[in-house]
Design an enzyme around this catalytic site. Structure first.
Site, PDB file in Angstrom:
ATOM      1  N   TYR A   1      -6.524   6.357   3.652  1.00  9.41           N
ATOM      2  CA  TYR A   1      -5.525   5.427   4.193  1.00  9.41           C
ATOM      3  C   TYR A   1      -6.070   4.765   5.466  1.00  9.41           C
ATOM      4  O   TYR A   1      -6.056   3.539   5.593  1.00  9.41           O
ATOM      5  CB  TYR A   1      -4.249   6.219   4.481  1.00  9.41           C
ATOM      6  CG  TYR A   1      -3.068   5.410   4.953  1.00  9.41           C
ATOM      7  CD1 TYR A   1      -2.472   4.451   4.129  1.00  9.41           C
ATOM      8  CD2 TYR A   1      -2.517   5.631   6.222  1.00  9.41           C
ATOM      9  CE1 TYR A   1      -1.357   3.727   4.568  1.00  9.41           C
ATOM     10  CE2 TYR A   1      -1.407   4.911   6.656  1.00  9.41           C
ATOM     11  CZ  TYR A   1      -0.836   3.964   5.827  1.00  9.41           C
ATOM     12  OH  TYR A   1       0.267   3.249   6.260  1.00  9.41           O
TER      13      TYR A   1
ATOM     14  N   SER B   1       0.861  -1.190   0.000  1.00  6.92           N
ATOM     15  CA  SER B   1       0.000   0.000   0.000  1.00  6.92           C
ATOM     16  C   SER B   1       0.889   1.229   0.000  1.00  6.92           C
ATOM     17  O   SER B   1       1.894   1.247   0.717  1.00  6.92           O
ATOM     18  CB  SER B   1      -0.868   0.025   1.267  1.00  6.92           C
ATOM     19  OG  SER B   1      -1.493   1.281   1.407  1.00  6.92           O
TER      20      SER B   1
HETATM   21  P1  NAD Z   1       6.550   1.798   0.648  1.00  9.92           P
HETATM   22  O1  NAD Z   1       5.741   2.717  -0.189  1.00  9.92           O
HETATM   23  O2  NAD Z   1       8.022   1.905   0.573  1.00  9.92           O
HETATM   24  O3  NAD Z   1       6.144   0.277   0.378  1.00  9.92           O
HETATM   25  C1  NAD Z   1       4.905  -0.125  -0.116  1.00  9.92           C
HETATM   26  C2  NAD Z   1       5.153  -1.036  -1.292  1.00  9.92           C
HETATM   27  O4  NAD Z   1       3.897  -1.537  -1.759  1.00  9.92           O
HETATM   28  C3  NAD Z   1       5.796  -0.296  -2.470  1.00  9.92           C
HETATM   29  O5  NAD Z   1       6.854  -1.057  -2.992  1.00  9.92           O
HETATM   30  C4  NAD Z   1       4.663  -0.184  -3.502  1.00  9.92           C
HETATM   31  O6  NAD Z   1       5.109  -0.155  -4.831  1.00  9.92           O
HETATM   32  C5  NAD Z   1       3.842  -1.419  -3.175  1.00  9.92           C
HETATM   33  N1  NAD Z   1       2.428  -1.298  -3.552  1.00  9.92           N
HETATM   34  C6  NAD Z   1       1.573  -0.296  -3.267  1.00  9.92           C
HETATM   35  N2  NAD Z   1       0.361  -0.557  -3.767  1.00  9.92           N
HETATM   36  C7  NAD Z   1       0.451  -1.761  -4.390  1.00  9.92           C
HETATM   37  C8  NAD Z   1      -0.462  -2.563  -5.087  1.00  9.92           C
HETATM   38  N3  NAD Z   1      -1.735  -2.196  -5.296  1.00  9.92           N
HETATM   39  N4  NAD Z   1      -0.031  -3.750  -5.587  1.00  9.92           N
HETATM   40  C9  NAD Z   1       1.253  -4.156  -5.402  1.00  9.92           C
HETATM   41  N5  NAD Z   1       2.170  -3.420  -4.752  1.00  9.92           N
HETATM   42  C10 NAD Z   1       1.773  -2.231  -4.240  1.00  9.92           C
HETATM   43  O7  NAD Z   1       6.050   2.022   2.155  1.00  9.92           O
HETATM   44  P2  NAD Z   1       6.533   1.339   3.497  1.00  9.92           P
HETATM   45  O8  NAD Z   1       6.822   2.440   4.443  1.00  9.92           O
HETATM   46  O9  NAD Z   1       7.545   0.316   3.254  1.00  9.92           O
HETATM   47  O10 NAD Z   1       5.189   0.638   3.979  1.00  9.92           O
HETATM   48  C11 NAD Z   1       4.979  -0.746   3.872  1.00  9.92           C
HETATM   49  C12 NAD Z   1       3.662  -1.085   4.572  1.00  9.92           C
HETATM   50  O11 NAD Z   1       3.763  -0.765   5.966  1.00  9.92           O
HETATM   51  C13 NAD Z   1       2.473  -0.317   4.008  1.00  9.92           C
HETATM   52  O12 NAD Z   1       1.365  -1.176   3.953  1.00  9.92           O
HETATM   53  C14 NAD Z   1       2.236   0.755   5.047  1.00  9.92           C
HETATM   54  O13 NAD Z   1       0.898   1.125   5.105  1.00  9.92           O
HETATM   55  C15 NAD Z   1       2.698   0.083   6.325  1.00  9.92           C
HETATM   56  N6  NAD Z   1       3.131   1.065   7.323  1.00  9.92           N
HETATM   57  C16 NAD Z   1       4.341   1.707   7.196  1.00  9.92           C
HETATM   58  C17 NAD Z   1       4.712   2.635   8.163  1.00  9.92           C
HETATM   59  C18 NAD Z   1       6.031   3.354   8.105  1.00  9.92           C
HETATM   60  O14 NAD Z   1       6.311   4.156   9.008  1.00  9.92           O
HETATM   61  N7  NAD Z   1       6.891   3.126   7.157  1.00  9.92           N
HETATM   62  C19 NAD Z   1       3.842   2.927   9.232  1.00  9.92           C
HETATM   63  C20 NAD Z   1       2.634   2.274   9.286  1.00  9.92           C
HETATM   64  C21 NAD Z   1       2.291   1.326   8.349  1.00  9.92           C
END
Ligand code: NAD
Length: 314
Positions: free
Chosen positions: A146, A76
C-alpha cells in the site's frame, strides 16, 4: 457546471464526494470495480440524470469516456486487512490504474487529483508529519504494498505535472471515518462501533497506547472540494490533529453505545505505526481548511449508520 470522474466513487469516501459534487450541480461519472466498494453506497443516486456509474477496474485499460474536466483518483483498497488479501490488486491499482487515469487527464487536459495517504510517511520518526518529511517506510514489509503503491502514484502524478501533461494535485489523507465504511474491513472505527453495538469484544492490537487522529468524512470532503477550487501542485495533508489512543477510542465508543463489550488485547501487527498526526499548516494556508467536526459529533452519525446492520452482516 463541470464534469468529474471519481475513480473509487462507490467506496466510502468516494461516494460522499460524488454526492457533494452532484449537490453542487456538477455531472459525475463514478468508475469503480466494486472490489471493496458497494453499489449500495450510490444506489440513491442512480436516478440523477447527472450521474453515471461504470463498473471497471482502473488497472485495466479504460473504456471510452467522454470529456471530463477533472479526475479524482480514490480507487484503491485501503484497509490494513486488504494489505495481505488484495496485495497485488493494490499495487496494480496504484501503478497501472494511476497511469491509465493520468493518461485520460492528459488526453482531455483535465485536472487530476491523487488521493494518497499518511502511510507514505510509514512509521514516522517526526511528529506531527509535515508534507516535507520523506517518511520511514519498509519497502518489502506487508504494508509496503500500500505504502509503495501510493508513493509510486505520487511520483507518477508529479511527473505528469512536471512534464506539463496534466495539472495535478495530491492529498495525503490521514485516518478518516464515518458512515459507509465497510463493517468488516478491519479499520478501528467500524470494527469497534459494530462490535460495541452488538456487545462483542473490542480487539485492540498492542497495548492500545498507539495514537491515531480521526477526521470525519464530511470535513475531508470539504477539504477535497477546496483542493479542486485551488488546485495546488504540492502535496497537502488532510486529517485531524486531535490525537487519541486506540484504547481511548474503544472506551469512548463503548460509552456512546452503552455497550457491555469487553476489551481484549492481541499482539501488534508488523509495521503498525505507533503514532500518526498531520501537520495541517499547509492546508490552512493554501486551502483555508481545517476540520470542524468533533469526534463525538462525527461518532454520533457513525453509530446511527451502523445501527442499521444486524450482527450477521459482519
Ligand atoms: P474504500 O475501499 O471504501 O474505497 C475505495 C474504492 O475504490 C472502493 O469502492 C473500491 O471498490 C474501489 N477500487 C479499488 N480498486 C479499484 C480498481 N482497481 N479499479 C476501480 N475501483 C477500485 O476506501 P476509502 O476509505 O473510501 O478510501 C478511498 C481512497 O482514500 C483510497 O485510495 C485510500 O487509499 C485513500 N485513503 C483513505 C483513508 C481513510 O482513512 N479512509 C486514509 C488514507 C487514504
Amino acid at each position: 457546471m463541470s464534469t468529474f470522474l471519481v475513480a473509487g466513487g462507490a467506496g466510502f469516501i468516494g461516494s460522499h464526494l460524488v454526492e457533494t459534487l452532484l449537490a453542487s450541480n456538477h455531472s459525475v461519472i463514478a468508475l469503480d470495480s466494486l472490489i471493496t466498494g458497494s453499489e449500495d453506497n450510490i444506489s440513491h443516486l442512480q436516478n440523477n440524470p447527472h450521474f453515471h456509474f461504470i463498473q471497471h477496474d482502473i488497472s485495466k485499460p479504460l473504456p471510452a469516456i467522454d470529456k471530463v474536466d477533472g479526475i479524482f483518483n480514490l480507487a484503491s483498497p485501503a484497509s490494513p486487512m486488504d494489505f495481505e488479501n488484495l496485495s497485488v490488486e493494490i499495487m496494480k491499482a496504484g501503478s497501472f490504474g494511476t497511469y491509465h487515469l493520468l493518461e485520460l487527464a492528459k488526453k482531455y487536459q483535465a485536472w487530476f487529483m491523487m488521493a494518497s495517504t499518511s502511510e507514505v510517511y510509514g512509521d514516522p520518526e517526526v511528529h506531527p508529519q509535515h508534507e516535507d518529511y520523506l517518511g520511514n517506510v519498509n519497502c518489502t514489509g506487508i504494508r509496503s504494498v500500500y505504502d509503495e503503491s501510493k508513493r509510486f502514484s505520487e511520483s507518477l502524478t508529479s511527473t505528469y505535472h512536471r512534464k506539463g501533461y496534466a495539472r495535478t494535485s495530491i492529498i495525503r489523507i490521514f485516518n478518516t471515518y464515518g458512515p459507509r465504511m465497510r463493517i468488516n474491513d478491519g479499520r478501528v472505527i467500524p470494527s469497534f462501533t459494530f462490535c460495541a453495538l452488538h456487545d462483542q469484544p473490542l480487539t485492540i492490537f498492542g497495548k492500545g497506547t498507539q495514537t491515531r487522529s480521526f477526521c470525519f468524512v464530511d470535513d475531508l470532503v470539504r477539504g477535497i472540494i477546496s483542493m479542486e477550487k485551488n488546485r495546488p501542485s504540492i502535496p497537502i495533508n488532510l486529517g485531524n490533529t486531535i490525537e487519541k489512543s486506540v484504547l481511548e477510542v474503544a472506551e469512548t465508543i463503548r460509552t456512546m453505545t452503552s455497550s457491555q463489550s469487553e476489551i481484549v488485547f492481541h499482539g501488534l501487527p508488523e509495521g503498525d505505526p505507533k503514532r500518526r498526526c498531520p501537520d495541517l499548516t499547509r492546508a490552512k494556508e493554501i486551502l483555508q481548511w481545517e476540520p470542524k467536526i468533533s469526534f463525538e459529533e462525527g461518532m454520533k452519525k457513525t453509530v446511527e449508520y451502523y445501527k442499521n446492520f444486524p450482527l450477521h452482516t459482519s
